[in-house]
Write a protein that holds these residues in place. Structure first.
Motif, mmCIF file in Angstrom:
data_model
loop_
_atom_site.group_PDB
_atom_site.id
_atom_site.type_symbol
_atom_site.label_atom_id
_atom_site.label_comp_id
_atom_site.label_asym_id
_atom_site.label_seq_id
_atom_site.Cartn_x
_atom_site.Cartn_y
_atom_site.Cartn_z
ATOM 1 N N HIS A 127 -9.231 -36.854 90.579
ATOM 2 C CA HIS A 127 -8.709 -37.750 91.616
ATOM 3 C C HIS A 127 -7.374 -37.229 92.132
ATOM 4 O O HIS A 127 -6.526 -36.777 91.346
ATOM 5 C CB HIS A 127 -8.555 -39.170 91.056
ATOM 6 C CG HIS A 127 -8.269 -40.186 92.103
ATOM 7 N ND1 HIS A 127 -6.995 -40.440 92.558
ATOM 8 C CD2 HIS A 127 -9.104 -41.002 92.798
ATOM 9 C CE1 HIS A 127 -7.055 -41.376 93.488
ATOM 10 N NE2 HIS A 127 -8.322 -41.734 93.652
ATOM 11 N N GLU A 128 -7.194 -37.295 93.440
ATOM 12 C CA GLU A 128 -6.026 -36.720 94.086
ATOM 13 C C GLU A 128 -4.708 -37.214 93.487
ATOM 14 O O GLU A 128 -3.756 -36.454 93.333
ATOM 15 C CB GLU A 128 -6.036 -37.016 95.599
ATOM 16 C CG GLU A 128 -7.105 -36.274 96.361
ATOM 17 C CD GLU A 128 -8.499 -36.887 96.255
ATOM 18 O OE1 GLU A 128 -8.655 -37.972 95.649
ATOM 19 O OE2 GLU A 128 -9.451 -36.266 96.748
ATOM 20 N N SER A 129 -4.629 -38.482 93.119
ATOM 21 C CA SER A 129 -3.383 -39.050 92.582
ATOM 22 C C SER A 129 -3.093 -38.572 91.159
ATOM 23 O O SER A 129 -1.997 -38.792 90.649
ATOM 24 C CB SER A 129 -3.442 -40.573 92.608
ATOM 25 O OG SER A 129 -4.417 -41.042 91.689
ATOM 26 N N LEU A 130 -4.066 -37.918 90.526
ATOM 27 C CA LEU A 130 -3.895 -37.504 89.130
ATOM 28 C C LEU A 130 -3.953 -35.992 88.939
ATOM 29 O O LEU A 130 -4.003 -35.518 87.808
ATOM 30 C CB LEU A 130 -4.959 -38.192 88.267
ATOM 31 C CG LEU A 130 -4.849 -39.718 88.247
ATOM 32 C CD1 LEU A 130 -6.080 -40.344 87.635
ATOM 33 C CD2 LEU A 130 -3.589 -40.152 87.518
ATOM 34 N N GLN A 131 -3.941 -35.247 90.034
ATOM 35 C CA GLN A 131 -3.929 -33.792 89.928
ATOM 36 C C GLN A 131 -2.555 -33.322 89.478
ATOM 37 O O GLN A 131 -1.560 -34.013 89.644
ATOM 38 C CB GLN A 131 -4.317 -33.161 91.267
ATOM 39 C CG GLN A 131 -5.755 -33.419 91.624
ATOM 40 C CD GLN A 131 -6.152 -32.864 92.978
ATOM 41 O OE1 GLN A 131 -5.400 -32.178 93.639
ATOM 42 N NE2 GLN A 131 -7.373 -33.180 93.396
ATOM 43 N N HIS A 133 -1.518 -32.929 86.447
ATOM 44 C CA HIS A 133 -1.065 -33.630 85.246
ATOM 45 C C HIS A 133 -1.760 -33.089 83.995
ATOM 46 O O HIS A 133 -1.675 -33.688 82.932
ATOM 47 C CB HIS A 133 -1.344 -35.131 85.363
ATOM 48 C CG HIS A 133 -0.490 -35.835 86.357
ATOM 49 N ND1 HIS A 133 -0.852 -35.976 87.682
ATOM 50 C CD2 HIS A 133 0.725 -36.414 86.239
ATOM 51 C CE1 HIS A 133 0.093 -36.628 88.328
ATOM 52 N NE2 HIS A 133 1.066 -36.898 87.480
#
Length: 185
Positions: A127-131, A133
């Motif tokens: 998911h884009e918001s969790l790349q 990491h």
């Protein structure tokens, strides 16, 4: 990526491995089973929504991952779940990695075609918001261990620039085989 049903109950492990049967994983002794009888439908929803998100992120005209395609192929999908505490208490999915064996024709040093059937990376999405990491690396490393392969042994089906950068950064893979599919380590 959140869903209206309880992802934590459906996918009890951080990384769940799904095959063409798309069955819920076996429950550990002492864990409760959701009362709903549509567990497979929920898994199919997760697969379909992840496939749509991946297609959108890659600017593809249609998803290359779907529940129906999973059921008609012998692909394996690794689904990464968010295990952090969530206010809704239903859990969320971070991303997935889909692999499978495909027949390919690769060129050797003499430019002759050779038929091979390597394990291929077929789709990969975080998911884009969790790349950025470490989730992609965690998922990829888990798959390498389960499939008992080294990164340089994999073929990649039409790798994106993002995937090429990921493989270079984490696995020092930078030289591609001069074809659409494949890697040379």
């Amino acid at each position: 990526m959140e869903f209206s049903f309880d992802v934590d109950a459906l996918l009890p492990e951080r990384i769940t491995v799904l095959d063409q049967h798309l069955r819920p994983p076996a429950r550990r002794p002492g864990t409760t089973t959701p009362a709903r009888v549509d567990l497979q439908q929920q898994i199919m929803t997760i697969v379909d929504e992840l496939g749509k998100a991946s297609a959108k992120a890659q600017h593809l005209p249609a998803p290359i991952t779907s529940a129906s395609r999973m059921q008609s192929n012998r692909h394996v999908m690794y689904v990464l779940k968010d295990t952090s505490a969530r206010p809704a208490g239903k859990g969320a999915v971070i991303g997935f990695l889909k692999v499978g064996y495909k027949k390919l024709f690769v060129l050797d040093d003499r430019e002759a075609h050779n038929e091979v059937e390597p394990l291929c990376i077929l789709d990969f999405y975080i998911h884009e918001s969790l790349q950025r990491h470490g989730h992609g690396r965690e998922l990829f490393h888990y798959m390498l261990q389960k499939e008992r392969v080294e990164p340089h042994q994999l073929a990649i089906d039409r790798p994106s620039q993002k995937l090429l950068k990921f493989l270079n950064k984490h696995y020092n893979l930078e030289t591609t085989v001069p074809q659409v599919r494949g890697f040379k380590g």
